[in-house]
Enzyme design. Structure first.
Site, PDB file in Angstrom:
ATOM      1  N   TYR A  13       0.824  -1.222   0.000  1.00  0.00           N
ATOM      2  CA  TYR A  13       0.000   0.000   0.000  1.00  0.00           C
ATOM      3  C   TYR A  13       0.861   1.277   0.000  1.00  0.00           C
ATOM      4  N   ILE A  14       1.617   1.494   1.051  1.00  0.00           N
ATOM      5  CA  ILE A  14       2.383   2.746   1.131  1.00  0.00           C
ATOM      6  C   ILE A  14       3.580   2.693   0.179  1.00  0.00           C
ATOM      7  N   ASP A  33       9.761  -7.513  -3.052  1.00  0.00           N
ATOM      8  CA  ASP A  33       8.564  -7.874  -2.296  1.00  0.00           C
ATOM      9  C   ASP A  33       8.358  -9.381  -2.473  1.00  0.00           C
ATOM     10  N   ASN A  37       1.582  -9.957   0.901  1.00  0.00           N
ATOM     11  CA  ASN A  37       0.380  -9.136   1.138  1.00  0.00           C
ATOM     12  C   ASN A  37       0.141  -8.136   0.000  1.00  0.00           C
ATOM     13  N   SER A  38       0.531  -8.523  -1.200  1.00  0.00           N
ATOM     14  CA  SER A  38       0.279  -7.633  -2.351  1.00  0.00           C
ATOM     15  C   SER A  38       0.300  -8.471  -3.620  1.00  0.00           C
ATOM     16  N   ASP A  60      11.812 -12.999  -0.416  1.00  0.00           N
ATOM     17  CA  ASP A  60      11.498 -12.897   1.007  1.00  0.00           C
ATOM     18  C   ASP A  60      12.772 -12.420   1.710  1.00  0.00           C
ATOM     19  N   SER A 127       5.766   3.604  13.447  1.00  0.00           N
ATOM     20  CA  SER A 127       4.335   3.817  13.668  1.00  0.00           C
ATOM     21  C   SER A 127       4.084   4.594  14.947  1.00  0.00           C
ATOM     22  N   TYR A 152       3.030  -6.956  17.078  1.00  0.00           N
ATOM     23  CA  TYR A 152       3.298  -6.085  15.929  1.00  0.00           C
ATOM     24  C   TYR A 152       3.925  -4.762  16.390  1.00  0.00           C
ATOM     25  N   LYS A 156       7.932  -2.866  15.883  1.00  0.00           N
ATOM     26  CA  LYS A 156       8.313  -1.505  15.467  1.00  0.00           C
ATOM     27  C   LYS A 156       9.274  -0.893  16.488  1.00  0.00           C
ATOM     28  N   VAL A 220     -18.967   0.842  14.880  1.00  0.00           N
ATOM     29  CA  VAL A 220     -18.162   1.924  15.468  1.00  0.00           C
ATOM     30  C   VAL A 220     -17.778   1.471  16.872  1.00  0.00           C
ATOM     31  N   GLY A 300      -7.658  -2.974  23.322  1.00  0.00           N
ATOM     32  CA  GLY A 300      -6.328  -2.527  22.899  1.00  0.00           C
ATOM     33  C   GLY A 300      -6.310  -1.156  22.230  1.00  0.00           C
TER      34      GLY A 300
HETATM   35  P1  NAD Z   1       1.405  -3.664   3.079  1.00  0.00           P
HETATM   36  O1  NAD Z   1       1.159  -5.001   3.679  1.00  0.00           O
HETATM   37  O2  NAD Z   1       0.460  -3.165   2.060  1.00  0.00           O
HETATM   38  O3  NAD Z   1       2.876  -3.626   2.435  1.00  0.00           O
HETATM   39  C1  NAD Z   1       3.950  -4.367   2.959  1.00  0.00           C
HETATM   40  C2  NAD Z   1       4.562  -5.155   1.825  1.00  0.00           C
HETATM   41  O4  NAD Z   1       5.680  -5.900   2.327  1.00  0.00           O
HETATM   42  C3  NAD Z   1       3.597  -6.181   1.205  1.00  0.00           C
HETATM   43  O5  NAD Z   1       3.557  -5.977  -0.190  1.00  0.00           O
HETATM   44  C4  NAD Z   1       4.195  -7.537   1.566  1.00  0.00           C
HETATM   45  O6  NAD Z   1       3.974  -8.482   0.552  1.00  0.00           O
HETATM   46  C5  NAD Z   1       5.669  -7.195   1.750  1.00  0.00           C
HETATM   47  N1  NAD Z   1       6.415  -8.061   2.665  1.00  0.00           N
HETATM   48  C6  NAD Z   1       6.078  -8.431   3.932  1.00  0.00           C
HETATM   49  N2  NAD Z   1       7.044  -9.217   4.454  1.00  0.00           N
HETATM   50  C7  NAD Z   1       8.009  -9.342   3.510  1.00  0.00           C
HETATM   51  C8  NAD Z   1       9.255 -10.023   3.443  1.00  0.00           C
HETATM   52  N3  NAD Z   1       9.706 -10.770   4.455  1.00  0.00           N
HETATM   53  N4  NAD Z   1       9.998  -9.908   2.319  1.00  0.00           N
HETATM   54  C9  NAD Z   1       9.556  -9.182   1.271  1.00  0.00           C
HETATM   55  N5  NAD Z   1       8.392  -8.529   1.271  1.00  0.00           N
HETATM   56  C10 NAD Z   1       7.623  -8.607   2.375  1.00  0.00           C
HETATM   57  O7  NAD Z   1       1.547  -2.629   4.294  1.00  0.00           O
HETATM   58  P2  NAD Z   1       1.598  -1.030   4.278  1.00  0.00           P
HETATM   59  O8  NAD Z   1       0.342  -0.534   4.887  1.00  0.00           O
HETATM   60  O9  NAD Z   1       2.038  -0.530   2.957  1.00  0.00           O
HETATM   61  O10 NAD Z   1       2.737  -0.797   5.363  1.00  0.00           O
HETATM   62  C11 NAD Z   1       4.083  -0.567   4.989  1.00  0.00           C
HETATM   63  C12 NAD Z   1       4.907  -0.398   6.247  1.00  0.00           C
HETATM   64  O11 NAD Z   1       4.402   0.676   7.021  1.00  0.00           O
HETATM   65  C13 NAD Z   1       4.916  -1.608   7.176  1.00  0.00           C
HETATM   66  O12 NAD Z   1       6.210  -1.730   7.731  1.00  0.00           O
HETATM   67  C14 NAD Z   1       3.911  -1.240   8.234  1.00  0.00           C
HETATM   68  O13 NAD Z   1       4.176  -1.903   9.441  1.00  0.00           O
HETATM   69  C15 NAD Z   1       4.150   0.254   8.357  1.00  0.00           C
HETATM   70  N6  NAD Z   1       3.008   0.996   8.887  1.00  0.00           N
HETATM   71  C16 NAD Z   1       1.787   0.875   8.285  1.00  0.00           C
HETATM   72  C17 NAD Z   1       0.701   1.572   8.790  1.00  0.00           C
HETATM   73  C18 NAD Z   1      -0.659   1.410   8.185  1.00  0.00           C
HETATM   74  O14 NAD Z   1      -1.645   1.730   8.857  1.00  0.00           O
HETATM   75  N7  NAD Z   1      -0.789   0.976   6.942  1.00  0.00           N
HETATM   76  C19 NAD Z   1       0.866   2.421   9.897  1.00  0.00           C
HETATM   77  C20 NAD Z   1       2.135   2.548  10.481  1.00  0.00           C
HETATM   78  C21 NAD Z   1       3.208   1.817   9.959  1.00  0.00           C
HETATM   79  C1  WQD Z   2      -9.083   3.648  13.629  1.00  0.00           C
HETATM   80  C2  WQD Z   2     -10.269   3.972  14.539  1.00  0.00           C
HETATM   81  C3  WQD Z   2     -11.048   2.084  15.796  1.00  0.00           C
HETATM   82  C4  WQD Z   2     -12.477  -0.293  12.449  1.00  0.00           C
HETATM   83  C5  WQD Z   2      -3.980   0.516  13.557  1.00  0.00           C
HETATM   84  C6  WQD Z   2      -2.791  -0.130  14.223  1.00  0.00           C
HETATM   85  C7  WQD Z   2      -1.625   0.796  14.212  1.00  0.00           C
HETATM   86  C8  WQD Z   2      -1.355   1.351  12.819  1.00  0.00           C
HETATM   87  C9  WQD Z   2      -2.570   1.823  12.135  1.00  0.00           C
HETATM   88  C10 WQD Z   2       0.449   0.169  11.819  1.00  0.00           C
HETATM   89  C11 WQD Z   2     -10.142   3.309  15.907  1.00  0.00           C
HETATM   90  C12 WQD Z   2     -12.096   2.552  14.828  1.00  0.00           C
HETATM   91  C13 WQD Z   2     -11.934   0.711  13.220  1.00  0.00           C
HETATM   92  C14 WQD Z   2     -13.881  -0.517  12.514  1.00  0.00           C
HETATM   93  C15 WQD Z   2     -14.078   1.289  14.088  1.00  0.00           C
HETATM   94  N1  WQD Z   2      -0.789   0.359  11.962  1.00  0.00           N
HETATM   95  N2  WQD Z   2     -12.703   1.481  14.025  1.00  0.00           N
HETATM   96  N3  WQD Z   2     -14.623   0.295  13.332  1.00  0.00           N
HETATM   97  O1  WQD Z   2      -6.417   1.216  15.491  1.00  0.00           O
HETATM   98  O2  WQD Z   2      -5.670   3.584  15.005  1.00  0.00           O
HETATM   99  O3  WQD Z   2      -4.297   1.713  14.265  1.00  0.00           O
HETATM  100  O4  WQD Z   2      -3.621   0.858  12.223  1.00  0.00           O
HETATM  101  O5  WQD Z   2       1.386   0.564  12.440  1.00  0.00           O
HETATM  102  O6  WQD Z   2      -0.546   0.092  14.718  1.00  0.00           O
HETATM  103  O7  WQD Z   2      -3.152  -0.463  15.550  1.00  0.00           O
HETATM  104  O8  WQD Z   2      -6.439   2.135  13.122  1.00  0.00           O
HETATM  105  O9  WQD Z   2      -8.036   1.963  11.264  1.00  0.00           O
HETATM  106  O10 WQD Z   2      -7.906   0.065  12.937  1.00  0.00           O
HETATM  107  O11 WQD Z   2      -8.894   2.240  13.625  1.00  0.00           O
HETATM  108  O12 WQD Z   2     -14.778   1.978  14.825  1.00  0.00           O
HETATM  109  O13 WQD Z   2     -14.440  -1.413  11.886  1.00  0.00           O
HETATM  110  O14 WQD Z   2     -11.445   3.426  13.945  1.00  0.00           O
HETATM  111  O15 WQD Z   2     -11.611   1.706  17.012  1.00  0.00           O
HETATM  112  O16 WQD Z   2     -10.671   4.191  16.839  1.00  0.00           O
HETATM  113  P1  WQD Z   2      -5.764   2.168  14.591  1.00  0.00           P
HETATM  114  P2  WQD Z   2      -7.816   1.519  12.653  1.00  0.00           P
END
Ligand code: NAD
Ligand code: WQD
Length: 343
Positions: A13-14, A33, A37-38, A60, A127, A152, A156, A220, A300
């Site tokens: 995604y990101i 990658d 998860n993609s 991997d 994060s 998880y 981080k 919610v 949590g």
């Molecule tokens: P995502 O799952 O869409 O992307 C992660 C990618 O990494 C996937 O394409 C997956 O296939 C690949 N991957 C996982 N393990 C691997 C491995 N061992 N070798 C090679 N590829 C591997 O997730 P995202 O939302 O794009 O998140 C990207 C990063 O940002 C992650 O480190 C995640 O923890 C961090 N992050 C995400 C969020 C969020 O809410 N999306 C918030 C804070 C931090």
């Molecule tokens: C946002 C708000 C829920 C789903 C998570 C991870 C965090 C980070 C980002 C990677 C919260 C509420 C959600 C639903 C709802 N990831 N909610 N109904 O919990 O802030 O963070 O993703 O680092 O580590 O914990 O994000 O999108 O799950 O929730 O009411 O069906 O929406 O309770 O208040 P969160 P979220």
């Protein structure tokens, strides 16, 4: 010669949004990658957007020998942007060892190769989960890191520690950790976006899947929080704003503008929005209703968190400039294209 940057997790995604922004700025991108998860066709979609096909290696990163071989093959790498990780909070509670193995070992393998092949710069995905429920808001980078709520979240925190210790011991390596708040939305082309597997755990994908009829209604989680309307508050940030911050962070390292060899920054908008405000923003931006019911709090969850972005604004010179309406309309366009479009 074009500067070559390794983007791990670059079909995710990101990562995919960051690859597009890197290409827009003239960098050559190598994506690694394992597609856990993609989907592979994200490479085609990136090419459709930018007109440039990124190099793609399916690997991997837990495989040390494979990672070493990849670094040997791409000898012009100047920086690594490390997104690859498992990220499902609930799953990490069920399968902690899988999470520790994947998220920690992949970072260690990368750092070993960076030392060996003299690639000096890393930008790491951290994060806001490291802050838990902060005592004061908005939360600054100086707030204490709190005991993790999940394996998880712990990966981080440990990865940040691995980086901090590594740059101390190996001063040729420099790292920036970016602490994301809640990334949402999608590229304006609607060709790339978030692709949750199974039932979405995160708010915005659940909203878009409810709006399109894949889910009956949104739950919610909680209405008795001490917030503006009783629902929990987060700092939602547009994924393209987030992606752009990675280029700025990488360039800070490439140009040697970092003040310390390890730095970390909050990436948010600086504004908190409640769950009900997000639902309302989605309805307003897209002119359609979202069916929801109020249920108990989710275990949590923190009550409220949003970022103090002063340091990112002043030191990185970066500011998020896309609002909740853009986040909601782009998330919806992506969902529609995914389910109804021809992609
Ligand atoms: P995502 O799952 O869409 O992307 C992660 C990618 O990494 C996937 O394409 C997956 O296939 C690949 N991957 C996982 N393990 C691997 C491995 N061992 N070798 C090679 N590829 C591997 O997730 P995202 O939302 O794009 O998140 C990207 C990063 O940002 C992650 O480190 C995640 O923890 C961090 N992050 C995400 C969020 C969020 O809410 N999306 C918030 C804070 C931090
Ligand atoms: C946002 C708000 C829920 C789903 C998570 C991870 C965090 C980070 C980002 C990677 C919260 C509420 C959600 C639903 C709802 N990831 N909610 N109904 O919990 O802030 O963070 O993703 O680092 O580590 O914990 O994000 O999108 O799950 O929730 O009411 O069906 O929406 O309770 O208040 P969160 P979220």
């Amino acid at each position: 010669m074009m500067k070559q940057i390794l983007v791990t997790g670059g079909t995710g995604y990101i990562g995919s949004h960051t690859v597009v922004e890197l290409q827009n700025k003239g960098y050559e991108v190598v994506i690694v990658d394992d597609l856990s998860n993609s989907e592979k066709d994200v490479v085609d979609r990136i090419e459709k957007i930018s007109g440039i096909r990124p190099i793609f290696e399916e690997l991997d990163l837990v495989d040390a020998a494979g990672t070493d071989k990849m670094f040997q093959k791409y000898s012009n790498l100047e920086a690594v942007i490390h997104f690859a990780a498992f990220k499902a909070v609930g799953e990490s509670v069920q399968e902690p060892l899988r999470y520790y193995q994947n998220n920690l070992v992949s970072l260690i393998n990368l750092l070993n190769c960076m030392r060996k092949y003299k690639v000096q710069n890393m930008v790491f995905s951290s994060s806001c989960t490291v802050y838990g429920q902060p005592e004061s808001l908005p939360v600054t980078e100086n707030a204490p890191v709190q005991p993790a709520e999940s394996p998880y979240g712990n990966t981080k925190q440990i990865c940040e520690e691995i980086l901090r210790d590594s740059v101390k011991a190996y001063p040729e390596i420099k790292a920036i950790a970016l602490r994301y708040f809640n990334p949402v939305g999608a590229h304006k082309s609607a060709l790339i976006g978030e692709l949750p597997k199974g039932v979405p755990q995160n708010l915005v994908p659940f909203i878009t899947q409810t709006a399109i009829g894949l889910r009956d209604q949104l739950s919610v989680f909680g209405s008795d929080y001490n917030t503006v309307d009783g629902s929990a508050v987060r700092d939602y940030i547009h994924v393209v704003d987030l992606a752009q911050a990675h280029i700025i962070a990488a360039e800070r390292l490439l140009e040697g503008r970092n003040e310390e060899n390890y730095e970390f920054f909050n990436l948010g908008t600086g504004t908190g929005s409640s769950v009900l405000q997000v639902i309302n923003a989605f309805e307003e931006a897209n002119g359609l209703p979202v069916k929801y019911k109020i249920v108990d709090r989710r275990e949590g969850d923190v009550e409220q968190i949003w970022a103090d972005t002063t340091i990112a604004n002043e030191v990185l010179g970066w500011k998020a400039n896309r609002g909740l309406d853009d986040m909601m309309s782009s998330a919806w366009a992506w969902e529609k294209n995914l389910r109804e479009g021809d992609c």
